[in-house]
Write a protein that holds these residues in place. Structure first.
Motif, PDB file in Angstrom:
ATOM      1  N   VAL A   8      20.095  14.074 -58.561  1.00  0.00           N
ATOM      2  CA  VAL A   8      20.333  15.499 -58.337  1.00  0.00           C
ATOM      3  C   VAL A   8      21.557  15.884 -59.173  1.00  0.00           C
ATOM      4  O   VAL A   8      22.603  15.263 -59.043  1.00  0.00           O
ATOM      5  CB  VAL A   8      20.607  15.785 -56.843  1.00  0.00           C
ATOM      6  N   HIS A  24      22.700  22.518 -53.843  1.00  0.00           N
ATOM      7  CA  HIS A  24      22.229  21.443 -52.960  1.00  0.00           C
ATOM      8  C   HIS A  24      22.676  20.066 -53.441  1.00  0.00           C
ATOM      9  O   HIS A  24      22.132  19.043 -53.007  1.00  0.00           O
ATOM     10  CB  HIS A  24      20.702  21.490 -52.825  1.00  0.00           C
ATOM     11  N   HIS A  25      23.687  20.015 -54.318  1.00  0.00           N
ATOM     12  CA  HIS A  25      24.210  18.743 -54.805  1.00  0.00           C
ATOM     13  C   HIS A  25      25.261  18.218 -53.830  1.00  0.00           C
ATOM     14  O   HIS A  25      26.294  18.848 -53.615  1.00  0.00           O
ATOM     15  CB  HIS A  25      24.819  18.931 -56.196  1.00  0.00           C
ATOM     16  N   CYS A  61      20.990  14.943 -52.652  1.00  0.00           N
ATOM     17  CA  CYS A  61      20.659  16.283 -52.162  1.00  0.00           C
ATOM     18  C   CYS A  61      21.252  16.505 -50.777  1.00  0.00           C
ATOM     19  O   CYS A  61      21.330  15.578 -49.967  1.00  0.00           O
ATOM     20  CB  CYS A  61      19.130  16.416 -52.120  1.00  0.00           C
ATOM     21  N   CYS A  86      14.824  15.737 -47.594  1.00  0.00           N
ATOM     22  CA  CYS A  86      14.423  15.402 -48.964  1.00  0.00           C
ATOM     23  C   CYS A  86      14.662  13.918 -49.215  1.00  0.00           C
ATOM     24  O   CYS A  86      15.645  13.344 -48.740  1.00  0.00           O
ATOM     25  CB  CYS A  86      15.222  16.245 -49.959  1.00  0.00           C
ATOM     26  N   TYR A 107      18.152  12.864 -50.371  1.00  0.00           N
ATOM     27  CA  TYR A 107      19.314  12.832 -49.481  1.00  0.00           C
ATOM     28  C   TYR A 107      19.846  11.402 -49.466  1.00  0.00           C
ATOM     29  O   TYR A 107      19.074  10.443 -49.428  1.00  0.00           O
ATOM     30  CB  TYR A 107      18.903  13.272 -48.074  1.00  0.00           C
ATOM     31  N   GLU A 131      14.257  22.243 -52.914  1.00  0.00           N
ATOM     32  CA  GLU A 131      15.381  22.435 -53.832  1.00  0.00           C
ATOM     33  C   GLU A 131      15.242  21.556 -55.080  1.00  0.00           C
ATOM     34  O   GLU A 131      15.436  22.014 -56.209  1.00  0.00           O
ATOM     35  CB  GLU A 131      16.708  22.126 -53.129  1.00  0.00           C
ATOM     36  N   CYS A 132      14.897  20.283 -54.876  1.00  0.00           N
ATOM     37  CA  CYS A 132      14.745  19.384 -56.017  1.00  0.00           C
ATOM     38  C   CYS A 132      13.509  19.739 -56.836  1.00  0.00           C
ATOM     39  O   CYS A 132      13.539  19.674 -58.067  1.00  0.00           O
ATOM     40  CB  CYS A 132      14.656  17.938 -55.527  1.00  0.00           C
TER      41      CYS A 132
END
Length: 251
Positions: free
Chosen positions: A189, A199-200, A208, A213, A216, A243-244
């Motif tokens: 990410v 979301h980093h 994430c 996800c 994560y 998000e990814c």
């Protein structure tokens, strides 16, 4: 390649991920998105480290295949992913219990088919009957890793086997770990692919903030069994968070 860094070091039982800020000669992410037309997963396995191939009466490799297709949807990329052991490269008995960065690079170079500078790309995935070692320390909780900026992924079978007494859960852990490492290799990410939302999880490296996800940080580490268990009752296993997916879709 004289120096290598690590991203996506998935560590079982509560450890955190590690990152070495060392740059490879060629950056796989930049070369990949610049001109990719085909992608092959080149899988090599050591004796006693054979990848699992069955999952709930299906082929286990459907999991990584479906999620990779979802991640790269709309890019007109042809995928080649082995699903049975005869389609993979048998590495024999390598005669060592621990593997360094250099060991992984040498093994990957032996089976890599592509320069990755042309439109035809190859990701090398090594399944090893041993543990990762770094700076002289044996990290016997590491499930898998991607060498940062490269097309090299390694999974450490003794750690995967220790994740659960359930064969089905171990298979899902293995495929989830591989999917996570492919995500790192392809720029997640904020690891080469530009963020489209905040979301980093910088505190934990290239991961994430969405705990649903696969990217994560603890979903491939200390909480891996917790993360994968709900998927046992589902027909489809979608691992990447929106998000990814958006980051890659809009990159």
């Amino acid at each position: 390649m004289s120096t290598i860094g690590l991203y996506g070091l998935l560590i079982f039982a509560g450890f955190s991920c590690q990152v070495d800020n060392i740059q490879p000669q060629n950056n796989f992410v930049a070369d990949f998105y610049g001109n990719v037309s085909t992608l092959e997963l080149i899988v090599g396995y050591e004796e006693n480290a054979e990848p699992y191939t069955s999952f709930n009466n299906k082929n286990a490799w459907d999991i990584v295949s479906d999620n990779l297709a979802q991640l790269l949807a709309g890019r007109n990329i042809s995928f080649s992913i082995p699903r049975e052991l005869p389609e993979m490269t048998y590495l024999g008995t390598l005669g060592q219990q621990n593997y360094t960065n250099n060991d992984l690079q040498n093994l990957a170079n032996d089976i890599q088919k592509y320069t990755n500078l042309e439109p035809q790309k190859g990701l090398v995935v090594l399944f090893l009957d041993g543990y990762f070692t770094k700076d002289g320390e044996v990290l016997d909780k590491v499930l898998g890793l991607n060498i940062n900026g490269t097309a090299i992924i390694a999974l450490f079978k003794p750690v995967i086997k220790s994740a659960s007494p359930s064969f089905t859960l171990r298979t899902l852990v293995e495929q989830t770990t591989l999917t996570h490492e492919i995500g790192h290799a392809l720029g997640l990410v904020n690891n080469g692919v530009t963020l489209r939302s905040a979301h980093h999880d910088e505190e934990n490296g290239a991961h994430c903030t969405n705990n649903d996800c696969v990217m994560y940080w603890s979903n491939g580490g200390g909480n891996v069994v917790e993360f994968v268990q709900p998927y046992l009752s589902r027909g489809k296993i979608d691992l990447f968070g929106e998000e990814c997916l958006t980051d890659v879709r809009e990159f």
